[in-house]
Write a protein that holds these residues in place. Structure first.
Motif, PDB file in Angstrom:
ATOM      1  N   UNK A 167       0.839  -1.192   0.000  1.00 37.85           N
ATOM      2  CA  UNK A 167       0.000   0.000   0.000  1.00 37.85           C
ATOM      3  C   UNK A 167       0.878   1.247   0.000  1.00 37.85           C
ATOM      4  N   UNK A 168       0.711   2.117  -0.970  1.00 37.21           N
ATOM      5  CA  UNK A 168       1.319   3.436  -0.913  1.00 37.21           C
ATOM      6  C   UNK A 168       0.365   4.309  -0.103  1.00 37.21           C
ATOM      7  N   UNK A 169       0.729   4.577   1.137  1.00 37.38           N
ATOM      8  CA  UNK A 169      -0.216   5.196   2.073  1.00 37.38           C
ATOM      9  C   UNK A 169      -0.581   6.625   1.698  1.00 37.38           C
ATOM     10  N   UNK A 170       0.356   7.542   1.852  1.00 34.22           N
ATOM     11  CA  UNK A 170       0.034   8.961   1.679  1.00 34.22           C
ATOM     12  C   UNK A 170       0.518   9.530   0.343  1.00 34.22           C
ATOM     13  N   UNK A 171       1.329   8.801  -0.362  1.00 41.29           N
ATOM     14  CA  UNK A 171       1.696   9.201  -1.726  1.00 41.29           C
ATOM     15  C   UNK A 171       0.552   8.734  -2.626  1.00 41.29           C
ATOM     16  N   UNK A 202      -1.887  13.965   3.704  1.00 43.71           N
ATOM     17  CA  UNK A 202      -1.169  14.308   4.928  1.00 43.71           C
ATOM     18  C   UNK A 202      -1.524  13.372   6.081  1.00 43.71           C
ATOM     19  N   UNK A 203      -0.519  12.868   6.803  1.00 47.02           N
ATOM     20  CA  UNK A 203      -0.792  12.081   8.014  1.00 47.02           C
ATOM     21  C   UNK A 203      -1.463  12.901   9.112  1.00 47.02           C
ATOM     22  N   UNK A 204      -1.482  14.240   8.948  1.00 46.30           N
ATOM     23  CA  UNK A 204      -2.162  15.095   9.922  1.00 46.30           C
ATOM     24  C   UNK A 204      -3.668  15.122   9.688  1.00 46.30           C
ATOM     25  N   UNK A 205      -4.091  14.749   8.480  1.00 45.94           N
ATOM     26  CA  UNK A 205      -5.494  14.849   8.094  1.00 45.94           C
ATOM     27  C   UNK A 205      -6.281  13.626   8.573  1.00 45.94           C
ATOM     28  N   UNK A 211      -9.103   7.150   5.496  1.00 48.64           N
ATOM     29  CA  UNK A 211      -9.164   6.492   4.184  1.00 48.64           C
ATOM     30  C   UNK A 211      -8.128   5.371   4.091  1.00 48.64           C
ATOM     31  N   UNK A 212      -6.888   5.657   4.476  1.00 49.04           N
ATOM     32  CA  UNK A 212      -5.836   4.638   4.390  1.00 49.04           C
ATOM     33  C   UNK A 212      -6.133   3.475   5.332  1.00 49.04           C
ATOM     34  N   UNK A 213      -6.605   3.765   6.539  1.00 49.67           N
ATOM     35  CA  UNK A 213      -6.966   2.687   7.471  1.00 49.67           C
ATOM     36  C   UNK A 213      -8.107   1.844   6.903  1.00 49.67           C
ATOM     37  N   UNK A 258       4.482  12.810  16.054  1.00 47.40           N
ATOM     38  CA  UNK A 258       3.309  12.337  16.799  1.00 47.40           C
ATOM     39  C   UNK A 258       2.229  11.831  15.853  1.00 47.40           C
ATOM     40  N   UNK A 259       2.036  12.529  14.723  1.00 49.88           N
ATOM     41  CA  UNK A 259       1.018  12.117  13.756  1.00 49.88           C
ATOM     42  C   UNK A 259       1.369  10.773  13.122  1.00 49.88           C
ATOM     43  N   UNK A 260       2.647  10.569  12.791  1.00 41.74           N
ATOM     44  CA  UNK A 260       3.074   9.315  12.175  1.00 41.74           C
ATOM     45  C   UNK A 260       2.929   8.158  13.163  1.00 41.74           C
ATOM     46  N   UNK A 261       3.324   8.389  14.389  1.00 40.34           N
ATOM     47  CA  UNK A 261       3.179   7.337  15.402  1.00 40.34           C
ATOM     48  C   UNK A 261       1.706   6.965  15.586  1.00 40.34           C
ATOM     49  N   UNK A 262       0.841   7.971  15.670  1.00 40.11           N
ATOM     50  CA  UNK A 262      -0.586   7.703  15.869  1.00 40.11           C
ATOM     51  C   UNK A 262      -1.154   6.897  14.704  1.00 40.11           C
ATOM     52  N   UNK A 263      -0.748   7.243  13.483  1.00 43.72           N
ATOM     53  CA  UNK A 263      -1.252   6.502  12.326  1.00 43.72           C
ATOM     54  C   UNK A 263      -0.811   5.045  12.364  1.00 43.72           C
TER      55      UNK A 263
END
Length: 360
Positions: A167-171, A202-205, A211-213, A258-263
């Motif tokens: 999966x290409x997550x955010x790209x 964005x991982x902040x969004x 959507x990715x989850x 923090x956003x990347x860890x949470x994701x």
């Protein structure tokens, strides 16, 4: 007749009382005979030579004789190559058609591989299956073949076929083009593009993360054994100096981390109920702590959330620091070197090929 309880005067033994006792004894005996018959009837065996009584507690244990070989059904044992993750792990990127038409095993055998990788969410954001998510439908990222998902599920259910969904997550060009609010923006106010002209979510969004989850959850339901996350943090490298700081790209590196860890923690929670492994494709720089300021990925985030760490073999060969001496063995056990060289990898080594052009 009125009954009298307690003591009363003795009038002698009457004939009527003796008769009643006799009848009671006969009735009890008849009841015992009936119960005995009902019990023994379960052990009556009717044969051509008459009726035989087979009581299990009087039988001798008969020796076990082998069953007719023609009637033996054996459950296939899992392949030793894939029973333990990332041990003799030889992964090959295959087209999705190889999963649905039953040719994946043949392709793996021809290449000396034992793990099939399928690009289920490309860098452009196109999905390799039919998604129920509205974002995928609106962005025309979902496939439309009504029988595709069933074929993928059937393919994933084949014995001794270990499958990985990349999966290409955010790209993601497709959904980013359709969801400005979920995208990383450039200093000129437009959606930011990397050197390959691909936009990024964005991982902040919250919308982008959900959507990715959702994609991860749908792929788990389709039966994949492992989910491989690529581009699962903020972009790095050339051109990031033109990214505009803001809600979707905070200036503070700690917020990005923090956003990347949470994701990734949420992604790990999504796959857990399915028993699916979660791997991350990363870089040598991220494993040695050199990308935390830009991507938000740190060695501890990777080790806390990834079952496997896919890294370009050239970066491993150059020698990278695996977090620290204390954590070095933990990272090494999870490494899957992604082969990018011009010479074939050692057939017995641990490797992955994610370039279809090199599959032949």
């Amino acid at each position: 007749m009125k009954r009298s309880y307690g003591y009363h005067s003795y009038h002698g033994r009457g004939r009527g009382r003796a008769a009643r006792i006799t009848l009671i004894i006969i009735a009890v005996l008849l009841l015992l005979l009936i119960l005995t018959f009902l019990f023994l009837s379960r052990y009556l065996v009717y044969t051509d030579n008459g009726v035989r009584l087979d009581l299990p507690f009087f039988e001798e244990q008969e020796p076990q004789t082998p069953a007719d070989p023609g009637l033996v059904v054996e459950s296939p044992e899992p392949s030793d190559d894939v029973a333990e993750p990332f041990k003799a792990y030889r992964a090959l990127l295959l087209p999705i058609a190889a999963l649905t038409d039953g040719t994946a095993e043949e392709s793996l055998a021809a290449a000396g591989a034992n793990v099939a990788v399928f690009d289920m969410k490309t860098d452009e954001g196109m999905l390799g299956y039919v998604s129920a998510q509205q974002d995928a439908v609106n962005a025309e990222a979902s496939q439309s073949d009504p029988v595709l998902n069933a074929a993928i599920t059937t393919g994933n259910g084949r014995d001794n076929l270990y499958t990985v969904a990349r999966i290409s997550c955010f790209r993601d060009l497709q959904v980013s083009s359709n969801r400005l609010s979920c995208s990383i923006l450039s200093t000129n106010g437009y959606r930011w593009r990397d050197p390959d002209r691909i936009r990024w979510l964005s991982p902040m969004s919250t919308g982008a993360v959900d959507y990715v989850l959702g994609v991860i959850d749908e792929l788990c339901k389709l039966g994949f054994d492992e989910i491989l996350l690529d581009h699962c943090a903020f972009p790095t490298g050339e051109g990031i100096d033109t990214i505009a700081p803001g809600e979707n790209y905070p200036a503070d590196p700690a917020e990005r981390e923090q956003a990347v860890r949470a994701f990734l923690e949420q992604a790990k929670a999504v796959v857990a109920p399915y028993g699916v492994k979660l791997s991350i494709r990363t870089t040598g720089a991220a494993l040695s702590g050199g990308e935390a300021e830009t991507s938000g990925l740190t060695p501890s985030i990777l080790l806390d959330n990834a079952d496997g760490l896919w890294v370009d073999e050239a970066e491993i060969a150059a020698g990278i620091a695996y977090v620290s001496d204390g954590d070095r063995s933990g990272a090494e056990e999870r490494l899957v070197p992604v082969w990018t060289g011009d010479t074939a990898p050692d057939p017995e080594a641990n490797w992955a090929i994610l370039d279809e052009k090199k599959n032949g």
